[in-house]
Scaffold this motif. Sequence first.
Motif, PDB file in Angstrom:
ATOM      1  N   PRO A   6       0.842  -1.201   0.000  1.00  0.00           N
ATOM      2  CA  PRO A   6       0.000   0.000   0.000  1.00  0.00           C
ATOM      3  C   PRO A   6       0.874   1.245   0.000  1.00  0.00           C
ATOM      4  N   PRO A   7       0.393   2.376  -0.566  1.00  0.00           N
ATOM      5  CA  PRO A   7       1.182   3.610  -0.610  1.00  0.00           C
ATOM      6  C   PRO A   7       1.719   3.998   0.769  1.00  0.00           C
ATOM      7  N   GLY A   8       3.018   4.287   0.830  1.00  0.00           N
ATOM      8  CA  GLY A   8       3.640   4.721   2.077  1.00  0.00           C
ATOM      9  C   GLY A   8       4.115   3.607   2.967  1.00  0.00           C
ATOM     10  N   SER A   9       3.720   2.352   2.685  1.00  0.00           N
ATOM     11  CA  SER A   9       4.094   1.243   3.561  1.00  0.00           C
ATOM     12  C   SER A   9       5.188   0.372   2.979  1.00  0.00           C
ATOM     13  N   GLY A  10       5.698   0.731   1.802  1.00  0.00           N
ATOM     14  CA  GLY A  10       6.757  -0.043   1.172  1.00  0.00           C
ATOM     15  C   GLY A  10       7.220   0.644  -0.092  1.00  0.00           C
ATOM     16  N   PRO A  11       8.244   0.090  -0.744  1.00  0.00           N
ATOM     17  CA  PRO A  11       8.772   0.710  -1.961  1.00  0.00           C
ATOM     18  C   PRO A  11       7.775   0.670  -3.107  1.00  0.00           C
ATOM     19  N   SER A  12       7.745   1.739  -3.887  1.00  0.00           N
ATOM     20  CA  SER A  12       6.859   1.811  -5.043  1.00  0.00           C
ATOM     21  C   SER A  12       7.508   1.114  -6.239  1.00  0.00           C
ATOM     22  N   PRO A  13       6.704   0.596  -7.180  1.00  0.00           N
ATOM     23  CA  PRO A  13       7.267  -0.110  -8.331  1.00  0.00           C
ATOM     24  C   PRO A  13       8.053   0.796  -9.272  1.00  0.00           C
ATOM     25  N   ASP A  14       7.677   2.050  -9.403  1.00  0.00           N
ATOM     26  CA  ASP A  14       8.395   3.014 -10.251  1.00  0.00           C
ATOM     27  C   ASP A  14       8.177   4.401  -9.662  1.00  0.00           C
ATOM     28  N   PRO A  15       8.950   4.740  -8.628  1.00  0.00           N
ATOM     29  CA  PRO A  15       8.659   5.962  -7.868  1.00  0.00           C
ATOM     30  C   PRO A  15       8.738   7.253  -8.664  1.00  0.00           C
ATOM     31  N   ALA A  16       9.650   7.328  -9.638  1.00  0.00           N
ATOM     32  CA  ALA A  16       9.782   8.563 -10.412  1.00  0.00           C
ATOM     33  C   ALA A  16       8.792   8.622 -11.564  1.00  0.00           C
ATOM     34  N   GLY A  17       8.242   7.461 -11.956  1.00  0.00           N
ATOM     35  CA  GLY A  17       7.286   7.427 -13.053  1.00  0.00           C
ATOM     36  C   GLY A  17       7.832   8.122 -14.281  1.00  0.00           C
ATOM     37  N   SER A  18       7.038   8.971 -14.866  1.00  0.00           N
ATOM     38  CA  SER A  18       7.464   9.722 -16.054  1.00  0.00           C
ATOM     39  C   SER A  18       7.760  11.178 -15.704  1.00  0.00           C
ATOM     40  N   HIS A  19       7.995  11.460 -14.411  1.00  0.00           N
ATOM     41  CA  HIS A  19       8.193  12.843 -13.986  1.00  0.00           C
ATOM     42  C   HIS A  19       9.489  13.442 -14.509  1.00  0.00           C
ATOM     43  N   HIS A  20      10.511  12.600 -14.706  1.00  0.00           N
ATOM     44  CA  HIS A  20      11.837  13.137 -15.011  1.00  0.00           C
ATOM     45  C   HIS A  20      12.483  12.392 -16.169  1.00  0.00           C
ATOM     46  N   GLU A  21      13.202  13.151 -16.977  1.00  0.00           N
ATOM     47  CA  GLU A  21      13.965  12.565 -18.078  1.00  0.00           C
ATOM     48  C   GLU A  21      15.082  11.709 -17.508  1.00  0.00           C
ATOM     49  N   ARG A  22      15.302  10.543 -18.129  1.00  0.00           N
ATOM     50  CA  ARG A  22      16.359   9.658 -17.666  1.00  0.00           C
ATOM     51  C   ARG A  22      17.234   9.267 -18.857  1.00  0.00           C
ATOM     52  N   ARG A  23      18.281  10.035 -19.088  1.00  0.00           N
ATOM     53  CA  ARG A  23      19.178   9.726 -20.196  1.00  0.00           C
ATOM     54  C   ARG A  23      20.090   8.560 -19.857  1.00  0.00           C
ATOM     55  N   ILE A  24      20.501   8.448 -18.595  1.00  0.00           N
ATOM     56  CA  ILE A  24      21.255   7.286 -18.140  1.00  0.00           C
ATOM     57  C   ILE A  24      20.566   6.785 -16.884  1.00  0.00           C
ATOM     58  N   ARG A  25      20.652   5.502 -16.651  1.00  0.00           N
ATOM     59  CA  ARG A  25      20.073   4.902 -15.454  1.00  0.00           C
ATOM     60  C   ARG A  25      21.194   4.337 -14.586  1.00  0.00           C
ATOM     61  N   SER A  26      20.924   4.228 -13.301  1.00  0.00           N
ATOM     62  CA  SER A  26      21.911   3.648 -12.406  1.00  0.00           C
ATOM     63  C   SER A  26      21.678   2.164 -12.202  1.00  0.00           C
ATOM     64  N   PHE A  27      20.741   1.569 -12.960  1.00  0.00           N
ATOM     65  CA  PHE A  27      20.381   0.193 -12.684  1.00  0.00           C
ATOM     66  C   PHE A  27      19.819  -0.484 -13.915  1.00  0.00           C
ATOM     67  N   GLN A  28      19.774  -1.818 -13.833  1.00  0.00           N
ATOM     68  CA  GLN A  28      19.047  -2.622 -14.793  1.00  0.00           C
ATOM     69  C   GLN A  28      17.894  -3.265 -14.032  1.00  0.00           C
ATOM     70  N   PRO A  29      16.631  -2.986 -14.404  1.00  0.00           N
ATOM     71  CA  PRO A  29      15.499  -3.515 -13.635  1.00  0.00           C
ATOM     72  C   PRO A  29      15.545  -5.029 -13.522  1.00  0.00           C
ATOM     73  N   ARG A  30      15.217  -5.540 -12.327  1.00  0.00           N
ATOM     74  CA  ARG A  30      15.172  -6.977 -12.081  1.00  0.00           C
ATOM     75  C   ARG A  30      13.902  -7.314 -11.312  1.00  0.00           C
ATOM     76  N   ARG A  31      13.411  -8.504 -11.535  1.00  0.00           N
ATOM     77  CA  ARG A  31      12.268  -8.992 -10.776  1.00  0.00           C
ATOM     78  C   ARG A  31      12.682 -10.266 -10.059  1.00  0.00           C
ATOM     79  N   SER A  32      12.483 -10.315  -8.765  1.00  0.00           N
ATOM     80  CA  SER A  32      12.837 -11.482  -7.971  1.00  0.00           C
ATOM     81  C   SER A  32      11.783 -11.682  -6.898  1.00  0.00           C
ATOM     82  N   ARG A  33      11.730 -12.880  -6.408  1.00  0.00           N
ATOM     83  CA  ARG A  33      10.757 -13.219  -5.380  1.00  0.00           C
ATOM     84  C   ARG A  33      11.149 -12.606  -4.040  1.00  0.00           C
ATOM     85  N   VAL A  34      10.190 -12.018  -3.364  1.00  0.00           N
ATOM     86  CA  VAL A  34      10.397 -11.459  -2.035  1.00  0.00           C
ATOM     87  C   VAL A  34       9.989 -12.505  -1.011  1.00  0.00           C
ATOM     88  N   THR A  35      10.904 -12.856  -0.103  1.00  0.00           N
ATOM     89  CA  THR A  35      10.593 -13.855   0.905  1.00  0.00           C
ATOM     90  C   THR A  35       9.687 -13.261   1.986  1.00  0.00           C
TER      91      THR A  35
END
Length: 244
Positions: A6-35
């Motif tokens: 729920p909002p505010g209770s954990g990390p968002s899936p894409d917190p910046a959304g489309s608000h800001h231009e991203r010419r370079i990223r600091s990461f490569q998106p990954r999906r993994s199981r959360v224990t």
Amino acid sequence: MARMFPPGSGPSPDPAGSHHERRIRSFQPRRSRVTKGQRTALERLWPRWGFDVDGMRRLDLGKLFGDPGLPIVLEIGFGMGEATAEMAAADPATGILAVDVHTPGQGNLLRLADEQGLDNVRVGNGDAIILLREMLAQDSLSGLRIYFPDPWPKARHHKRRLLQTEFLDLAAGPLRPGALLHCATDWEEYAEQMLDVLSAHPEYENTRPDGGYAPRPAHRPLTRFEGQGLTKGHAVRDLVFRRR
């Protein structure tokens, strides 16, 4: 990616959304199981120790850490957080602002910090580029750590590597004079590129008098990933530069 909390209770899936231009990223998106343990840590500790990198506000680091005089080091990419927790435990007089997009790692680092009583760790979720550009004040960081970033080994992907002139320009703002930029990689060709780019940048100077690589500083733990690389015969290179 669907929202996990729920909002505010954990990390968002894409917190910046489309608000800001991203010419370079600091990461490569990954999906993994959360224990179950990681999820419990996120639900319980995120409201206190976590924040989304949404680029919509300027962070007050003194307020975030509860100590306006605490020196803060930004760590970009921390995996499962074991090394980050070890460094935080060894140096409680320094705050570690640890940023990643890997939800299991975020949960694991929060769990480790809680179990070890570490109140000098804060966990950011999102793109560190946006954090540096939009959310950190000038001269607000005492250090920057980037350990084993994605090497993007194929030549056509080299432009995606984090350590480039554009990134160093951006990081120079929040890094105060004298702050240390510490990088490590087990990819030899990437290490050479890092050394070339850093050595050519006017805002940074090599702490090594010979202008080369540095020995692994005592404060950087030997990580599981690093151990795997050494087993495969990879040479690990550390680079320690100072913000002029």
